[in-house]
Design an enzyme around this catalytic site. Structure first.
Site, PDB file in Angstrom:
ATOM      1  N   HIS A 158      -0.753 -29.815 -10.759  1.00  0.00           N
ATOM      2  CA  HIS A 158      -0.884 -28.195  -8.958  1.00  0.00           C
ATOM      3  C   HIS A 158       0.055 -27.249  -9.824  1.00  0.00           C
ATOM      4  O   HIS A 158       0.931 -27.264 -10.087  1.00  0.00           O
ATOM      5  CB  HIS A 158      -1.548 -28.611  -7.634  1.00  0.00           C
TER       6      HIS A 158
ATOM      7  N   ASP B 147       4.443 -34.981  -5.844  1.00  0.00           N
ATOM      8  CA  ASP B 147       2.979 -34.491  -4.827  1.00  0.00           C
ATOM      9  C   ASP B 147       2.019 -34.809  -4.200  1.00  0.00           C
ATOM     10  O   ASP B 147       1.272 -35.632  -4.792  1.00  0.00           O
ATOM     11  CB  ASP B 147       3.083 -33.341  -5.651  1.00  0.00           C
TER      12      ASP B 147
ATOM     13  N   GLN C 164      -3.106 -34.815  -3.577  1.00  0.00           N
ATOM     14  CA  GLN C 164      -4.264 -35.242  -2.882  1.00  0.00           C
ATOM     15  C   GLN C 164      -4.784 -36.652  -3.076  1.00  0.00           C
ATOM     16  O   GLN C 164      -5.540 -37.072  -2.867  1.00  0.00           O
ATOM     17  CB  GLN C 164      -4.593 -34.718  -4.868  1.00  0.00           C
TER      18      GLN C 164
ATOM     19  N   LYS D 227      -5.739 -31.711   3.756  1.00  0.00           N
ATOM     20  CA  LYS D 227      -6.041 -32.620   3.045  1.00  0.00           C
ATOM     21  C   LYS D 227      -6.474 -34.317   3.496  1.00  0.00           C
ATOM     22  O   LYS D 227      -7.651 -34.937   2.762  1.00  0.00           O
ATOM     23  CB  LYS D 227      -5.075 -33.397   1.440  1.00  0.00           C
TER      24      LYS D 227
ATOM     25  N   CYS E  63      -6.569 -24.474  -9.616  1.00  0.00           N
ATOM     26  CA  CYS E  63      -5.106 -24.531  -9.110  1.00  0.00           C
ATOM     27  C   CYS E  63      -4.245 -25.188 -10.834  1.00  0.00           C
ATOM     28  O   CYS E  63      -3.573 -25.613 -10.768  1.00  0.00           O
ATOM     29  CB  CYS E  63      -4.799 -24.485  -8.426  1.00  0.00           C
TER      30      CYS E  63
HETATM   31  C1  LIG Z   1      -3.809 -28.948  -2.202  1.00  0.00           C
HETATM   32  C2  LIG Z   1      -2.827 -29.381  -3.479  1.00  0.00           C
HETATM   33  C3  LIG Z   1      -1.791 -28.772  -3.096  1.00  0.00           C
HETATM   34  C4  LIG Z   1      -1.028 -27.200  -2.000  1.00  0.00           C
HETATM   35  O1  LIG Z   1      -1.135 -28.098  -1.183  1.00  0.00           O
HETATM   36  P1  LIG Z   1      -0.801 -26.473   0.086  1.00  0.00           P
HETATM   37  O2  LIG Z   1      -1.672 -27.337   1.568  1.00  0.00           O
HETATM   38  O3  LIG Z   1      -1.794 -25.506  -0.123  1.00  0.00           O
HETATM   39  O4  LIG Z   1       0.228 -26.289   0.382  1.00  0.00           O
HETATM   40  C5  LIG Z   1      -0.689 -28.947  -3.949  1.00  0.00           C
HETATM   41  N1  LIG Z   1      -0.861 -30.395  -4.937  1.00  0.00           N
HETATM   42  C6  LIG Z   1      -2.142 -30.467  -5.017  1.00  0.00           C
HETATM   43  C7  LIG Z   1      -2.185 -32.070  -6.714  1.00  0.00           C
HETATM   44  C8  LIG Z   1      -3.311 -30.393  -3.694  1.00  0.00           C
HETATM   45  O5  LIG Z   1      -4.523 -30.946  -4.485  1.00  0.00           O
END
Ligand SMILES: *Cc1c(COP(=O)(O)O)cnc(C)c1O
Length: 404
Positions: free
Chosen positions: A121, A198, A201, A224, A362
């Site tokens: 992302h 990260d 997801q 999320k 993104c």
């Molecule tokens: C949504 C997402 C982000 C960003 O999350 P925010 O809540 O906008 O800070 C980063 N990485 C992944 C894989 C995402 O799905």
């Protein structure tokens, strides 16, 4: 087992209509919907407890502090962090990544290398590019194959004594690929590199155990995983969090302030400058409770059935191509129909009350890899149904007819 009828009653928004049709919400990878229990927690907070935390002697402030810290403990337990002070409450994944990237400004030097995966992302790319610009370190990319899987042999070749940091998502938001993070963490540690995962997801689908993973940093966003926007978590190993300097200066993060010298508070407050999203943190805790009550095994197996069913049904449509065909993936389907712009499909689906995402998600480097401007992305949650998928397939067929 998922009791789908009962679960759907928990989400008031699923009763609303969009363009005269019952809402079918397939944009869960962008943000999840909010169950009544979490909404109630938000209303309850502002109705009964609203006060600033950690500083007040009065009852309201103490009660709000207790609720906020209780939420931190829930989050700690959920991710199995060793200490509650290793759980930093942030404004979300982006904030957590920037906090770590900024902290490493003082630890990286010219000649050091930072590895980032091709599946990231933008929020897990740009902060590292900025970090490399500041420090003179070099950014290298772990490539992926046609299925959207990282090429592990190249990852192994890229790792060296120069590697100081590795960044990879647990699950790709654009393709749904589940990365082999345990293996990637162990490989990074072999060369002495730190690794940040990260988890924005993954957290809606699986329950990560940060101690078992032995991960250095793990970040996620509450929104999320059935929580509110504007709040999230950075988990960091105590030794790493102690090495990093504070990110922002302000109230709450200090020990002693004089104009000559300020000393910083201990963890987690060192990284929590200013008044936090108190209500959001408490509601994040409620969301963790809600999802655990349903159970992550039940969630994962139900969503897997939805994924398999939708994949099979969508592939029956002539000219439809799915991007992201990794063996290990979650309930995200990115697709295009030959000769039709994804945006046009999304617009027609919206007229039918079906919410999907279109565009680059993104993750422009992934779209560049496939040489496409974007995709239509349908992402499913445990409150979606097979009938909704049937409606999607029908909708895509109709859109195809109208547009070709
Ligand atoms: C949504 C997402 C982000 C960003 O999350 P925010 O809540 O906008 O800070 C980063 N990485 C992944 C894989 C995402 O799905």
């Amino acid at each position: 087992m998922i009791n789908i009828a009962k679960i759907r009653e928990d989400f008031p928004i699923l009763n609303r209509k969009v363009n005269g049709k019952p809402l079918i919400y397939f944009d869960n990878a962008a943000t999840s919907q909010t169950p009544q229990r979490v909404i109630d927690e938000i209303v309850n907070y502002y109705s009964n407890y609203n006060a600033n935390i950690h500083r007040g002697v009065h009852t309201l402030s103490q009660e709000a502090t207790d609720l906020y810290e209780a939420a931190r403990l829930k989050i700690q337990k959920h991710f199995n962090a060793k200490h509650s002070y290793e759980v930093i409450l942030t404004s979300g994944t982006t904030h957590g990544i920037n906090l770590v990237a900024n902290g490493f400004s003082t630890l990286l030097h010219k000649g050091d290398e930072v590895l980032v995966s091709a599946l990231e992302h933008h929020s897990n790319i740009v902060p590292w590019q900025m970090l490399c610009e500041r420090t003179g370190a070099t950014l290298k990319v772990i490539p992926m194959n046609e299925h959207g899987e990282l090429i592990m042999s190249t990852y192994e070749e890229l790792l060296s004594e120069q590697t100081k940091l590795v960044f990879v998502n647990h699950i790709s938001n654009a393709l749904g690929t589940i990365n082999p993070i345990k293996q990637m963490i162990d490989m990074a540690h072999k060369v002495g590199a730190a690794i940040l995962i990260d988890g924005a997801q993954s957290c809606p689908h699986i329950k990560p155990d940060v101690q078992e993973l032995d991960v250095d940093f793990y970040v996620t966003s509450a929104h999320k995983m059935c929580g509110p926007t504007g709040v999230g978590m950075l988990y960091g190993k105590e030794e790493w969090l102690n090495k990093l300097p504070p990110y922002q200066g302000g109230g709450e993060m200090i020990d002693q302030v004089t104009f000559a010298k300020t000393t910083y508070a201990g963890l987690p407050h060192k990284f929590e400058a200013g008044t936090p999203n108190i209500c959001g943190g408490i509601a994040f805790g409620a969301a963790v409770d809600y999802m655990n009550a349903i159970g992550f095994d039940a969630i994962a197996s139900y969503e897997h059935k939805l994924l398999n069913y939708a994949t099979k049904q969508l592939l029956k449509i002539d000219g439809l191509k799915i991007y992201g065909t990794a063996k290990e993936k979650t309930s995200v389907i990115s697709f295009n129909i030959e000769g039709i712009h994804p945006y046009d499909i999304g617009t027609i689906l919206d007229k039918m009350g079906i919410a999907v995402r279109t565009g680059h998600h993104c993750a422009q480097p992934i779209m560049d890899f496939f040489k496409i401007p974007g995709t239509v992305r349908a992402s499913f949650a445990f409150y979606n149904t097979k009938e909704e998928i049937d409606a999607l397939v029908k909708g895509v067929e109709t859109a195809k007819m109208m547009l070709s």
